[in-house]
Design an enzyme around this catalytic site. Sequence first.
Site, mmCIF file in Angstrom:
data_model
loop_
_atom_site.group_PDB
_atom_site.id
_atom_site.type_symbol
_atom_site.label_atom_id
_atom_site.label_comp_id
_atom_site.label_asym_id
_atom_site.label_seq_id
_atom_site.Cartn_x
_atom_site.Cartn_y
_atom_site.Cartn_z
ATOM 1 N N TYR A 64 6.100 0.692 18.962
ATOM 2 C CA TYR A 64 6.451 0.548 17.552
ATOM 3 C C TYR A 64 5.911 1.746 16.777
ATOM 4 C CZ TYR A 64 7.151 -4.421 18.768
ATOM 5 O OH TYR A 64 7.548 -5.606 19.347
ATOM 6 N N PRO A 214 11.915 -15.326 14.925
ATOM 7 C CA PRO A 214 12.215 -16.751 14.736
ATOM 8 C C PRO A 214 13.130 -17.003 13.541
ATOM 9 C CG PRO A 214 10.041 -16.266 13.883
ATOM 10 C CD PRO A 214 10.508 -15.014 14.577
#
Length: 334
Positions: A64, A214
């Site tokens: 990242y 999610p």
Amino acid sequence: MKTIKQMNLGSQGLVIPTIGLGCMGMSKMNGAGVYGKADDKESIATIHRSFDLGGNFLDTADIYGLGENERLVAKAVSGNRDKYIIATKFGVEIDNDGNRTGRINGTKSYMRKAIERSLRNLNTDYIDLYYLHRLDINTPVEETVAAMAELVEEGKVRYIGLSEVGSETIRKAHGVYPLTAVQSEYSLFERQIEMLGILDTLKELGIGLISYSPLGRGFLSGTIKNPNELEEGDWRRNTPRFQLDQFNKNSELLDKIKQVAAEKNITPSQLALAWVIAKGHVPIPGTKRIKYVEENIAAANITLSQENIDLLESIIPLGTDTGDRYANMSGVNL
């Protein structure tokens, strides 16, 4: 620091809050924000606010921002490292010049380089949960896990896990050294691991599931009205799920979820997170803004009845086509 309900992640002794914070979107990838623009000061403030509310479980990875994200996390936890639970990942290869090579590398020699780099980036001498980010199909997973187990023995890592792997891989790995967690995308809109029996395997073996994305990469928040409004550089613009035709189909399902959320006087995001938690898993919604981390953490206190769960799963039944989550799905569930 307030407290969130705690839970055992897997069966190896790691205790974490029922909701974590995904940090990927806080850093640039390929010169642009993963999900639009990011600001380090605001991101660090978001991590601190999460901590104030009991959200001390942070998820990052060496890839990242090519290390930027780990270094950002290090700044945020400075002075309080022992009060945070930090998960990071390796395996998406970064060369000695700090550039992504395009290769997945799960060899012991590369892992040794990667762990030392992550420890430096995070300014720590241990990592709480260390994952293999993607399976290296050219290196037996048993070799990778055996090497990761050495890190546990040396005290550099407390617990280990894998990301985006299938049942056969999980069994092979767990037979070498107990896995604490598997991380995979899982949401009301993405239940492939349930269809493939991967969740059943995790339950059988006592391994926890960490649910990334999610909120369906922000879709379930209901704040994205049109995929064409996503900023240039936002990688969701290239994913099948965010192509206009599929997006519009999914929006019809989302409207029904919004109705359920409104009846409970909560946001669609909170409803989606509460569903993951009710299923017994740990969501790690990513955000870089304080108002959203506050909203997300509040979802940890929402209780859904079985009737609520059944209703949501009748709106989006298992097997519903919501569009692939990646333009290339060849690297997941291996």
